[in-house]
Every structure is written in structure tokens, then in C-alpha cells.
Write a protein that holds these residues in place. Structure first.
Motif, PDB file in Angstrom:
ATOM      1  N   LEU A   1     -18.971 -30.253  -4.212  1.00  0.00           N
ATOM      2  CA  LEU A   1     -17.807 -29.362  -4.189  1.00  0.00           C
ATOM      3  C   LEU A   1     -16.623 -30.032  -3.496  1.00  0.00           C
ATOM      4  CD1 LEU A   1     -19.468 -25.909  -3.452  1.00  0.00           C
ATOM      5  CD2 LEU A   1     -18.218 -26.563  -5.511  1.00  0.00           C
ATOM      6  N   VAL A   2     -16.892 -30.766  -2.432  1.00  0.00           N
ATOM      7  CA  VAL A   2     -15.828 -31.508  -1.750  1.00  0.00           C
ATOM      8  C   VAL A   2     -15.285 -32.600  -2.666  1.00  0.00           C
ATOM      9  CG1 VAL A   2     -15.367 -33.096   0.164  1.00  0.00           C
ATOM     10  CG2 VAL A   2     -16.606 -30.979   0.579  1.00  0.00           C
ATOM     11  N   ALA A   3     -16.161 -33.267  -3.403  1.00  0.00           N
ATOM     12  CA  ALA A   3     -15.718 -34.309  -4.337  1.00  0.00           C
ATOM     13  C   ALA A   3     -14.796 -33.723  -5.403  1.00  0.00           C
ATOM     14  CB  ALA A   3     -16.919 -34.987  -4.977  1.00  0.00           C
ATOM     15  N   VAL A   4     -15.126 -32.544  -5.901  1.00  0.00           N
ATOM     16  CA  VAL A   4     -14.273 -31.890  -6.901  1.00  0.00           C
ATOM     17  C   VAL A   4     -12.927 -31.542  -6.283  1.00  0.00           C
ATOM     18  CG1 VAL A   4     -13.989 -29.787  -8.282  1.00  0.00           C
ATOM     19  CG2 VAL A   4     -16.156 -31.032  -8.328  1.00  0.00           C
ATOM     20  N   THR A   5     -12.948 -31.003  -5.083  1.00  0.00           N
ATOM     21  CA  THR A   5     -11.700 -30.607  -4.419  1.00  0.00           C
ATOM     22  C   THR A   5     -10.818 -31.819  -4.136  1.00  0.00           C
ATOM     23  OG1 THR A   5     -12.836 -28.735  -3.412  1.00  0.00           O
ATOM     24  CG2 THR A   5     -10.746 -29.389  -2.436  1.00  0.00           C
ATOM     25  N   GLU A   6     -11.421 -32.911  -3.685  1.00  0.00           N
ATOM     26  CA  GLU A   6     -10.644 -34.105  -3.357  1.00  0.00           C
ATOM     27  C   GLU A   6     -10.067 -34.766  -4.601  1.00  0.00           C
ATOM     28  OE1 GLU A   6     -13.157 -36.682  -1.108  1.00  0.00           O
ATOM     29  OE2 GLU A   6     -12.813 -35.578   0.760  1.00  0.00           O
ATOM     30  N   ARG A   7     -10.714 -34.614  -5.727  1.00  0.00           N
ATOM     31  CA  ARG A   7     -10.259 -35.290  -6.942  1.00  0.00           C
ATOM     32  C   ARG A   7      -9.651 -34.325  -7.949  1.00  0.00           C
ATOM     33  NH1 ARG A   7     -15.336 -39.194  -7.615  1.00  0.00           N
ATOM     34  NH2 ARG A   7     -15.923 -37.527  -9.015  1.00  0.00           N
ATOM     35  N   THR A   8      -9.078 -33.247  -7.456  1.00  0.00           N
ATOM     36  CA  THR A   8      -8.470 -32.254  -8.338  1.00  0.00           C
ATOM     37  C   THR A   8      -7.342 -32.859  -9.160  1.00  0.00           C
ATOM     38  OG1 THR A   8      -9.075 -30.480  -6.839  1.00  0.00           O
ATOM     39  CG2 THR A   8      -7.342 -29.999  -8.396  1.00  0.00           C
ATOM     40  N   ARG A   9      -6.515 -33.681  -8.543  1.00  0.00           N
ATOM     41  CA  ARG A   9      -5.406 -34.305  -9.280  1.00  0.00           C
ATOM     42  C   ARG A   9      -5.930 -35.248 -10.360  1.00  0.00           C
ATOM     43  NH1 ARG A   9      -0.219 -33.859  -7.694  1.00  0.00           N
ATOM     44  NH2 ARG A   9       0.281 -35.892  -8.548  1.00  0.00           N
TER      45      ARG A   9
ATOM     46  N   ILE B   1      -8.751 -35.009 -11.936  1.00  0.00           N
ATOM     47  CA  ILE B   1      -9.282 -34.169 -13.004  1.00  0.00           C
ATOM     48  C   ILE B   1      -8.132 -33.624 -13.847  1.00  0.00           C
ATOM     49  CG2 ILE B   1     -10.534 -32.030 -13.502  1.00  0.00           C
ATOM     50  CD1 ILE B   1     -12.057 -32.574 -10.813  1.00  0.00           C
ATOM     51  N   GLY B   2      -7.045 -33.219 -13.197  1.00  0.00           N
ATOM     52  CA  GLY B   2      -5.876 -32.725 -13.920  1.00  0.00           C
ATOM     53  C   GLY B   2      -5.281 -33.773 -14.832  1.00  0.00           C
ATOM     54  N   VAL B   3      -5.201 -34.999 -14.357  1.00  0.00           N
ATOM     55  CA  VAL B   3      -4.663 -36.080 -15.186  1.00  0.00           C
ATOM     56  C   VAL B   3      -5.576 -36.328 -16.387  1.00  0.00           C
ATOM     57  CG1 VAL B   3      -4.193 -38.568 -15.236  1.00  0.00           C
ATOM     58  CG2 VAL B   3      -3.390 -37.197 -13.327  1.00  0.00           C
ATOM     59  N   ARG B   4      -6.870 -36.366 -16.153  1.00  0.00           N
ATOM     60  CA  ARG B   4      -7.817 -36.589 -17.251  1.00  0.00           C
ATOM     61  C   ARG B   4      -7.725 -35.464 -18.283  1.00  0.00           C
ATOM     62  NH1 ARG B   4     -13.671 -37.867 -15.903  1.00  0.00           N
ATOM     63  NH2 ARG B   4     -13.612 -38.307 -18.123  1.00  0.00           N
ATOM     64  N   LYS B   5      -7.631 -34.220 -17.811  1.00  0.00           N
ATOM     65  CA  LYS B   5      -7.543 -33.087 -18.742  1.00  0.00           C
ATOM     66  C   LYS B   5      -6.208 -33.112 -19.484  1.00  0.00           C
ATOM     67  CE  LYS B   5      -9.437 -29.235 -18.125  1.00  0.00           C
ATOM     68  NZ  LYS B   5     -10.659 -28.645 -18.576  1.00  0.00           N
ATOM     69  N   ALA B   6      -5.125 -33.489 -18.791  1.00  0.00           N
ATOM     70  CA  ALA B   6      -3.814 -33.555 -19.432  1.00  0.00           C
ATOM     71  C   ALA B   6      -3.783 -34.641 -20.513  1.00  0.00           C
ATOM     72  CB  ALA B   6      -2.735 -33.824 -18.394  1.00  0.00           C
ATOM     73  N   LEU B   7      -4.575 -35.684 -20.323  1.00  0.00           N
ATOM     74  CA  LEU B   7      -4.636 -36.751 -21.328  1.00  0.00           C
ATOM     75  C   LEU B   7      -5.629 -36.453 -22.441  1.00  0.00           C
ATOM     76  CD1 LEU B   7      -4.425 -39.869 -18.996  1.00  0.00           C
ATOM     77  CD2 LEU B   7      -2.659 -38.958 -20.501  1.00  0.00           C
ATOM     78  N   GLY B   8      -6.294 -35.302 -22.363  1.00  0.00           N
ATOM     79  CA  GLY B   8      -7.148 -34.866 -23.455  1.00  0.00           C
ATOM     80  C   GLY B   8      -8.641 -35.003 -23.240  1.00  0.00           C
ATOM     81  N   ALA B   9      -9.077 -35.206 -22.017  1.00  0.00           N
ATOM     82  CA  ALA B   9     -10.514 -35.310 -21.760  1.00  0.00           C
ATOM     83  C   ALA B   9     -11.172 -33.950 -22.000  1.00  0.00           C
ATOM     84  CB  ALA B   9     -10.770 -35.761 -20.326  1.00  0.00           C
ATOM     85  N   PRO B  10     -12.254 -33.914 -22.777  1.00  0.00           N
ATOM     86  CA  PRO B  10     -12.933 -32.643 -23.002  1.00  0.00           C
ATOM     87  C   PRO B  10     -13.733 -32.207 -21.772  1.00  0.00           C
ATOM     88  CG  PRO B  10     -14.076 -34.410 -24.142  1.00  0.00           C
ATOM     89  CD  PRO B  10     -12.826 -35.003 -23.545  1.00  0.00           C
ATOM     90  N   GLN B  11     -14.075 -30.924 -21.746  1.00  0.00           N
ATOM     91  CA  GLN B  11     -14.839 -30.395 -20.614  1.00  0.00           C
ATOM     92  C   GLN B  11     -16.172 -31.115 -20.459  1.00  0.00           C
ATOM     93  OE1 GLN B  11     -15.351 -26.161 -20.901  1.00  0.00           O
ATOM     94  NE2 GLN B  11     -13.301 -25.731 -20.126  1.00  0.00           N
ATOM     95  N   LYS B  12     -16.787 -31.478 -21.565  1.00  0.00           N
ATOM     96  CA  LYS B  12     -18.091 -32.154 -21.505  1.00  0.00           C
ATOM     97  C   LYS B  12     -17.988 -33.498 -20.777  1.00  0.00           C
ATOM     98  CE  LYS B  12     -20.343 -30.148 -25.488  1.00  0.00           C
ATOM     99  NZ  LYS B  12     -21.020 -30.384 -26.757  1.00  0.00           N
ATOM    100  N   ALA B  13     -16.896 -34.223 -20.990  1.00  0.00           N
ATOM    101  CA  ALA B  13     -16.734 -35.527 -20.340  1.00  0.00           C
ATOM    102  C   ALA B  13     -16.588 -35.364 -18.832  1.00  0.00           C
ATOM    103  CB  ALA B  13     -15.527 -36.253 -20.913  1.00  0.00           C
TER     104      ALA B  13
ATOM    105  N   PRO C   1      -5.314 -27.863 -16.206  1.00  0.00           N
ATOM    106  CA  PRO C   1      -4.631 -29.140 -15.972  1.00  0.00           C
ATOM    107  C   PRO C   1      -3.314 -29.002 -15.222  1.00  0.00           C
ATOM    108  CG  PRO C   1      -5.177 -28.898 -18.305  1.00  0.00           C
ATOM    109  CD  PRO C   1      -5.576 -27.643 -17.615  1.00  0.00           C
ATOM    110  N   VAL C   2      -2.537 -27.984 -15.526  1.00  0.00           N
ATOM    111  CA  VAL C   2      -1.229 -27.826 -14.881  1.00  0.00           C
ATOM    112  C   VAL C   2      -1.404 -27.513 -13.396  1.00  0.00           C
ATOM    113  CG1 VAL C   2       0.882 -26.446 -14.843  1.00  0.00           C
ATOM    114  CG2 VAL C   2      -0.151 -27.093 -17.029  1.00  0.00           C
ATOM    115  N   ASP C   3      -2.300 -26.584 -13.082  1.00  0.00           N
ATOM    116  CA  ASP C   3      -2.542 -26.252 -11.677  1.00  0.00           C
ATOM    117  C   ASP C   3      -3.163 -27.435 -10.940  1.00  0.00           C
ATOM    118  OD1 ASP C   3      -1.542 -23.707 -12.023  1.00  0.00           O
ATOM    119  OD2 ASP C   3      -3.529 -22.840 -12.443  1.00  0.00           O
TER     120      ASP C   3
END
Length: 107
Positions: A5-13, A15-27, A100-102
Motif C-alpha cells: 500500500l505504501v508502494a502504491v501511494t509513493e508511486r501514484t504519479r 501510475i498516473g503517467v502510465r495510465k495517461a499513456l494508455g497502460a491497461p489496468q491489467k498491466a 490518471p488525472v487525479d
């Protein structure tokens, strides 16, 4: 689970960049699940190594017969990996569902 959970919180940005570039949820889910499994499997291997070392030290110091079987080593590492999947699933799902925006605005 807390570490993931800490890893997800620390890498939120990230994750946002990856999702903004089109990474699917599965990836994104796969990324965090693989990380959780690797962390727990390495922890399990370290625990097995420590236990085997202690067994060897006891045998060397007291000549008490000790034995570490292959199936117990495999079971320990496999159990650790299963724990990684079990407790890594929720953080991975949470990361995959981030907007992605948030995520890009997250500080």
C-alpha cells in the motif's frame, strides 16, 4: 500488504503517467502483483536460509542430528509467494483503479 500500500501511494504519479499513456489496468495490476510476489518470495528464501543456517550451527555445535528437507524449503518459499499474491491483490487493484488525472496531481 502495508508495504505494498505504501508502494502504491509513493508511486501514484508514476501510475498516473502510465495510465495517461494508455497502460491497461491489467498491466498495472501485474506490475504490483509481481513486485509483491518477488518481495515475499525473497523474504521466504531469506527465512529458509536463516533457518537452515541455524540448523547447521546447532548441528556443528552440539552434534545433534538436524535435517532440512527439500520439500520444506520449497513449501516455505511457495507459501511466501502465495502470501504475496493474497496480500498484494488489494494494493494492486487499488493502483489499477486510480484515476490518471487525479494521480498526476498527487503530491
Amino acid at each position: 500488504m502495508n508495504i505494498m500500500l505504501v508502494a502504491v501511494t509513493e508511486r501514484t504519479r508514476e501510475i498516473g503517467v502510465r495510465k495517461a499513456l494508455g497502460a491497461p489496468q491489467k498491466a498495472i495490476m501485474a506490475q504490483f502483483l509481481v513486485e509483491a510476489v518477488l518481495l515475499t518470495a525473497l523474504g521466504g528464501a531469506a527465512g529458509v536460509g536463516l533457518g537452515a543456517s541455524i540448523s547447521w550451527i546447532i548441528h556443528a555445535a552440539s552434534k545433534m542430528p538436524t535435517y532440512v528437507s527439500v520439500w520444506s524449503v520449497a513449501t516455505g518459499i511457495l507459501f511466501s509467494a502465495v502470501v504475496g499474491v493474497f496480500f498484494g491483490f488489494y494494493p494492486a487493484m487499488r493502483a489499477a483503479r486510480l484515476d490518471p488525472v487525479d494521480s498526476l496531481r498527487y503530491e
